[in-house]
Design a protein around this motif. Sequence first.
Motif, PDB file in Angstrom:
ATOM      1  N   PRO A 175      55.862 119.218  68.193  1.00  0.00           N
ATOM      2  CA  PRO A 175      54.954 119.458  69.321  1.00  0.00           C
ATOM      3  C   PRO A 175      54.842 118.296  70.314  1.00  0.00           C
ATOM      4  O   PRO A 175      54.306 118.474  71.399  1.00  0.00           O
ATOM      5  N   ARG A 176      55.366 117.124  69.972  1.00  0.00           N
ATOM      6  CA  ARG A 176      55.284 115.982  70.892  1.00  0.00           C
ATOM      7  C   ARG A 176      56.392 115.976  71.930  1.00  0.00           C
ATOM      8  O   ARG A 176      56.346 115.191  72.879  1.00  0.00           O
ATOM      9  N   ILE A 177      57.386 116.836  71.765  1.00  0.00           N
ATOM     10  CA  ILE A 177      58.537 116.874  72.673  1.00  0.00           C
ATOM     11  C   ILE A 177      58.833 118.305  73.090  1.00  0.00           C
ATOM     12  O   ILE A 177      58.315 119.251  72.500  1.00  0.00           O
ATOM     13  N   LEU A 178      59.699 118.432  74.078  1.00  0.00           N
ATOM     14  CA  LEU A 178      60.291 119.719  74.437  1.00  0.00           C
ATOM     15  C   LEU A 178      61.794 119.528  74.447  1.00  0.00           C
ATOM     16  O   LEU A 178      62.294 118.505  74.935  1.00  0.00           O
ATOM     17  N   VAL A 179      62.514 120.491  73.920  1.00  0.00           N
ATOM     18  CA  VAL A 179      63.962 120.547  74.075  1.00  0.00           C
ATOM     19  C   VAL A 179      64.219 121.886  74.725  1.00  0.00           C
ATOM     20  O   VAL A 179      63.894 122.935  74.161  1.00  0.00           O
ATOM     21  N   VAL A 180      64.751 121.841  75.953  1.00  0.00           N
ATOM     22  CA  VAL A 180      64.908 123.069  76.723  1.00  0.00           C
ATOM     23  C   VAL A 180      66.349 123.277  77.149  1.00  0.00           C
ATOM     24  O   VAL A 180      67.088 122.316  77.381  1.00  0.00           O
ATOM     25  N   LYS A 181      66.723 124.531  77.228  1.00  0.00           N
ATOM     26  CA  LYS A 181      68.004 124.898  77.811  1.00  0.00           C
ATOM     27  C   LYS A 181      67.796 124.906  79.323  1.00  0.00           C
ATOM     28  O   LYS A 181      66.867 125.546  79.826  1.00  0.00           O
ATOM     29  N   VAL A 182      68.614 124.169  80.049  1.00  0.00           N
ATOM     30  CA  VAL A 182      68.452 124.055  81.491  1.00  0.00           C
ATOM     31  C   VAL A 182      68.724 125.412  82.138  1.00  0.00           C
ATOM     32  O   VAL A 182      69.764 126.041  81.887  1.00  0.00           O
ATOM     33  N   ALA A 183      67.787 125.866  82.943  1.00  0.00           N
ATOM     34  CA  ALA A 183      67.909 127.147  83.638  1.00  0.00           C
ATOM     35  C   ALA A 183      68.665 126.957  84.951  1.00  0.00           C
ATOM     36  O   ALA A 183      68.549 125.915  85.601  1.00  0.00           O
ATOM     37  N   GLY A 184      69.447 127.957  85.330  1.00  0.00           N
ATOM     38  CA  GLY A 184      70.111 127.951  86.626  1.00  0.00           C
ATOM     39  C   GLY A 184      71.418 127.182  86.704  1.00  0.00           C
ATOM     40  O   GLY A 184      71.947 126.994  87.797  1.00  0.00           O
ATOM     41  N   VAL A 185      71.972 126.756  85.563  1.00  0.00           N
ATOM     42  CA  VAL A 185      73.221 125.987  85.624  1.00  0.00           C
ATOM     43  C   VAL A 185      74.387 126.824  86.138  1.00  0.00           C
ATOM     44  O   VAL A 185      75.326 126.279  86.708  1.00  0.00           O
ATOM     45  N   THR A 190      79.238 124.229  80.569  1.00  0.00           N
ATOM     46  CA  THR A 190      78.638 125.492  81.020  1.00  0.00           C
ATOM     47  C   THR A 190      77.136 125.546  80.798  1.00  0.00           C
ATOM     48  O   THR A 190      76.483 126.474  81.268  1.00  0.00           O
ATOM     49  N   GLY A 191      76.613 124.576  80.082  1.00  0.00           N
ATOM     50  CA  GLY A 191      75.180 124.566  79.824  1.00  0.00           C
ATOM     51  C   GLY A 191      74.743 123.232  79.255  1.00  0.00           C
ATOM     52  O   GLY A 191      75.561 122.443  78.770  1.00  0.00           O
ATOM     53  N   LEU A 192      73.438 123.006  79.331  1.00  0.00           N
ATOM     54  CA  LEU A 192      72.845 121.760  78.846  1.00  0.00           C
ATOM     55  C   LEU A 192      71.528 122.039  78.146  1.00  0.00           C
ATOM     56  O   LEU A 192      70.796 122.954  78.536  1.00  0.00           O
ATOM     57  N   ARG A 193      71.228 121.217  77.173  1.00  0.00           N
ATOM     58  CA  ARG A 193      69.883 121.149  76.614  1.00  0.00           C
ATOM     59  C   ARG A 193      69.374 119.750  76.918  1.00  0.00           C
ATOM     60  O   ARG A 193      70.108 118.773  76.814  1.00  0.00           O
ATOM     61  N   VAL A 194      68.119 119.681  77.302  1.00  0.00           N
ATOM     62  CA  VAL A 194      67.508 118.427  77.706  1.00  0.00           C
ATOM     63  C   VAL A 194      66.287 118.149  76.834  1.00  0.00           C
ATOM     64  O   VAL A 194      65.497 119.050  76.571  1.00  0.00           O
ATOM     65  N   LEU A 195      66.174 116.894  76.410  1.00  0.00           N
ATOM     66  CA  LEU A 195      64.995 116.416  75.696  1.00  0.00           C
ATOM     67  C   LEU A 195      63.981 115.941  76.726  1.00  0.00           C
ATOM     68  O   LEU A 195      64.328 115.147  77.606  1.00  0.00           O
ATOM     69  N   ILE A 196      62.753 116.434  76.636  1.00  0.00           N
ATOM     70  CA  ILE A 196      61.656 115.987  77.487  1.00  0.00           C
ATOM     71  C   ILE A 196      60.619 115.362  76.562  1.00  0.00           C
ATOM     72  O   ILE A 196      60.156 116.000  75.611  1.00  0.00           O
TER      73      ILE A 196
END
Length: 142
Positions: free
Chosen positions: A39-49, A124-130
Amino acid sequence: MQSGDSSSSERLRIWLEPGESGYWMRNAATGEALSHRDPRILVVKVAGVSHRSDAIQDDAFAPGRRVALVREPDNKHDPDAVAIWDADRRVQAGYVPATFAPELRGDEQAVSLWEFKDDEGRRTGLRVLIAPPDAWIQEPRA
């Protein structure tokens, strides 16, 4: 993403451990794997790539590289939109998914964590740590 306690003993510290297509995360305090569901982080698939297929080929989006989160309050489609740019804000990869963007405070840090490639080796895609602004994220070794 929940804000972490700012005391030094509670500061989130993340090691980035090389994997096949990016980095796995470890809690530097315990050495244990850090789940993308923490819950302290977000890992998201980047939208719109898919609309920026040439831009995401830039080395600035390679796993382990810092990226910039840029709010777009004047975005005509979504006033909560948060764009994902390279650290120097030269090229845009896409957006934080709309379901997560409203919960961001605007001072978070972000790192390209994982990449997806096609058969030709094009990204073709990325996941980003926030992560929270006070988190320590180990810079990957070259």
